[in-house]
Design a protein around this motif. Structure first.
Motif, short mmCIF file in Angstrom:
data_model
loop_
_atom_site.label_atom_id
_atom_site.label_comp_id
_atom_site.label_asym_id
_atom_site.label_seq_id
_atom_site.Cartn_x
_atom_site.Cartn_y
_atom_site.Cartn_z
N VAL A 236 0.84 -1.20 0.00
CA VAL A 236 0.00 0.00 0.00
C VAL A 236 0.87 1.25 0.00
O VAL A 236 1.67 1.44 0.92
CB VAL A 236 -0.92 0.03 1.24
CG1 VAL A 236 -1.81 1.27 1.21
CG2 VAL A 236 -1.76 -1.23 1.30
N PRO A 237 0.75 2.12 -1.01
CA PRO A 237 1.41 3.44 -0.93
C PRO A 237 0.51 4.43 -0.19
O PRO A 237 -0.65 4.59 -0.52
CB PRO A 237 1.57 3.82 -2.40
CG PRO A 237 0.45 3.12 -3.11
CD PRO A 237 0.11 1.89 -2.31
N GLU A 238 1.05 5.08 0.82
CA GLU A 238 0.31 6.09 1.59
C GLU A 238 0.87 7.46 1.23
O GLU A 238 2.01 7.77 1.54
CB GLU A 238 0.47 5.84 3.09
CG GLU A 238 -0.09 4.53 3.59
CD GLU A 238 -1.59 4.58 3.83
OE1 GLU A 238 -2.22 5.61 3.47
OE2 GLU A 238 -2.14 3.60 4.36
N GLY A 239 0.05 8.28 0.57
CA GLY A 239 0.48 9.62 0.21
C GLY A 239 0.85 9.73 -1.25
O GLY A 239 0.42 8.93 -2.10
N ALA A 240 1.68 10.73 -1.56
CA ALA A 240 1.97 11.11 -2.95
C ALA A 240 3.06 10.21 -3.53
O ALA A 240 4.21 10.62 -3.69
CB ALA A 240 2.38 12.57 -3.02
N GLY A 241 2.70 8.99 -3.85
CA GLY A 241 3.67 8.07 -4.44
C GLY A 241 3.02 6.79 -4.92
O GLY A 241 1.82 6.55 -4.70
N ALA B 148 8.20 8.45 -5.48
CA ALA B 148 7.45 9.67 -5.20
C ALA B 148 6.80 10.19 -6.47
O ALA B 148 7.33 10.03 -7.57
CB ALA B 148 8.35 10.72 -4.58
N ASP B 149 5.65 10.84 -6.33
CA ASP B 149 4.91 11.40 -7.46
C ASP B 149 5.63 12.65 -7.97
O ASP B 149 5.68 13.67 -7.26
CB ASP B 149 3.49 11.73 -7.03
CG ASP B 149 2.60 12.14 -8.20
OD1 ASP B 149 3.13 12.49 -9.27
OD2 ASP B 149 1.36 12.10 -8.04
N PRO B 150 6.18 12.62 -9.18
CA PRO B 150 6.94 13.78 -9.66
C PRO B 150 6.07 14.99 -9.94
O PRO B 150 6.59 16.11 -10.09
CB PRO B 150 7.60 13.26 -10.95
CG PRO B 150 6.70 12.15 -11.41
CD PRO B 150 6.16 11.53 -10.16
N THR B 151 4.76 14.83 -10.01
CA THR B 151 3.88 15.96 -10.29
C THR B 151 3.48 16.72 -9.03
O THR B 151 2.83 17.77 -9.13
CB THR B 151 2.61 15.48 -11.01
OG1 THR B 151 1.83 14.66 -10.11
CG2 THR B 151 2.96 14.67 -12.25
N VAL B 152 3.84 16.19 -7.86
CA VAL B 152 3.47 16.84 -6.59
C VAL B 152 4.70 17.55 -6.03
O VAL B 152 5.70 16.90 -5.72
CB VAL B 152 2.94 15.81 -5.58
CG1 VAL B 152 2.63 16.49 -4.24
CG2 VAL B 152 1.70 15.12 -6.13
N PRO B 153 4.67 18.87 -5.88
CA PRO B 153 5.84 19.60 -5.37
C PRO B 153 6.27 19.09 -3.99
O PRO B 153 5.45 18.96 -3.08
CB PRO B 153 5.34 21.05 -5.30
CG PRO B 153 4.22 21.11 -6.30
CD PRO B 153 3.56 19.77 -6.25
N GLY B 154 7.55 18.79 -3.86
CA GLY B 154 8.10 18.38 -2.57
C GLY B 154 7.81 16.95 -2.17
O GLY B 154 8.19 16.53 -1.07
#
Length: 379
Positions: free
Chosen positions: A106-111, A157-163
């Motif tokens: 399970v990925p939790e958050g922007a990834g 990590a999701d490259p479209t989400v800053p930080g």
């Protein structure tokens, strides 16, 4: 004569195209040797036994027999005994099997997650789940393997989400890097925590809800349809978010927050330990869809003599709450439990090795870690 056909199939809802190779079925009298010869004709009224031999790495689940209403003695045994009906209807016997171990990733958050190798028979896929996570999880996130399979899960990590960046794994044995390799010996749950994570607030009877930070007011439908989107904001992992409502705007005075918030207060605070879900006003016993219970493995390290106790108790009927060796207990996701390590005349408690914590009593939130280790030494 009656034609009997044997099918070796996947016991799960999402069938695997390779399932026909998971077992070998033979008949007595001879005629069926499947895969290969999976259909044969037998005399109506005769007795027939079917025997399934599992391939290494797979388990047998059940038989399902169609077209033979009487004289069927098949359940969870490897041998299925039939007395064939006195009619010309064809018979189909399904032997259902499944791989020994399942990985719930399970990925939790922007990834997202990638899993290597994938379940044999499946195509490569990136593991991403909806927010919030409902059960059952999509197939790419729940691959199955024979015991002993070495599997590497990589967090991206999701490259479209800053930080956005990877923070940690739910299992301390994975280390701090974005890749975790596990050897499958039984079912395994593994979460990757990214920052930011997402708070989803769904409409209910409370009306508008203000989220602080950043002080945004969500205008939510008071009588929502399933298709109505939530108000969703991203927050740093482990941050606190205050939700506030106007009691005068509530349609039903007895309704409550549900999900990651509970109670009927004017405000509630959510600690963003993962992707969180809140329903803004519904009956207190509203059934929030959640994943199945998560196992917690308690690892006893050092010479024998000590014990690890847990509060609250688990299961129905409730299981013992004391472990004097390595053991596993099931708890609900996001549940808070208390662990206490106790020594004896022979040994003393030193630390919790998974977090380097030296005190005997600690709390943990289910979902942040799937294994804890108490270390004891001789006095």
């Amino acid at each position: 004569m009656k034609t009997v056909t044997v099918v070796v199939t996947d016991a799960s809802f999402d069938t695997n195209p390779n399932s026909s190779t998971w077992g070998h079925v033979t008949s007595n009298p001879p005629g069926i040797d499947c895969p290969g010869e999976c259909s044969a004709a037998f005399a109506a009224g005769s007795d027939l036994t079917l025997t399934v031999e599992r391939e290494r790495g797979y388990r047998f689940a059940r038989w399902d027999v169609f077209g033979n209403d009487v004289g069927t003695r098949c359940d969870k045994a490897l041998v299925c005994s039939l007395t064939l009906d006195q009619d010309g209807q064809d018979v189909t016997a399904e032997a259902s099997l499944y791989p020994e171990a399942e990985l719930v990733a399970v990925p939790e958050g922007a990834g997202t997650l990638t899993i290597d190798p994938v379940e044999a028979g499946r195509s490569d896929a990136t593991c991403a789940v909806e927010v919030p996570i409902f059960n059952p999880l999509p197939t790419p996130c729940t691959p199955r393997y024979p015991n002993g399979t070495r599997v590497t899960v990589t967090a991206l990590a999701d490259p479209t989400v800053p930080g956005a960046h990877f923070v940690r794994w739910s299992d301390f044995r994975c280390g701090r890097g974005p890749s975790c390799s596990v050897t499958m010996n039984g079912d395994r749950n593994l979460s990757a925590f990214f920052t930011p994570v997402y708070l989803s607030v769904w409409g209910g009877s409370f009306g508008p809800v203000t989220l602080s930070p950043p002080g945004t007011t969500c205008t939510l439908p008071s009588d929502p349809e399933p298709s109505d989107p939530p108000c969703q904001l991203a927050y740093p992992l482990d941050s606190n978010v205050k939700l506030q409502r106007d009691p005068a705007a509530a349609q039903v005075a007895t309704d409550a927050w549900t999900g990651s918030c509970i109670g009927a207060g004017r405000t509630c605070t959510v600690n963003m330990r993962k992707d969180e879900f809140v329903r803004a006003g519904t009956a207190p016993d509203f059934d929030i869809p959640t994943p199945a219970g998560l196992p917690v493995t308690l690892i006893y390290g050092g010479p024998k003599g000590g014990k690890i106790s847990l509060t609250p108790k688990t299961g129905s009927p409730r299981r013992g709450t004391t472990c004097k060796r390595t053991c596993t207990r099931q708890y609900s996701r996001n549940q808070r439990i208390v662990l206490h390590a106790t020594g004896s005349r022979r040994v003393r408690f030193v630390r919790w090795a998974d977090v380097g914590y030296p005190f005997a009593t600690r709390t943990m939130i289910i979902g942040n870690r799937s294994a804890v280790k108490a270390v004891f030494v001789r006095r």
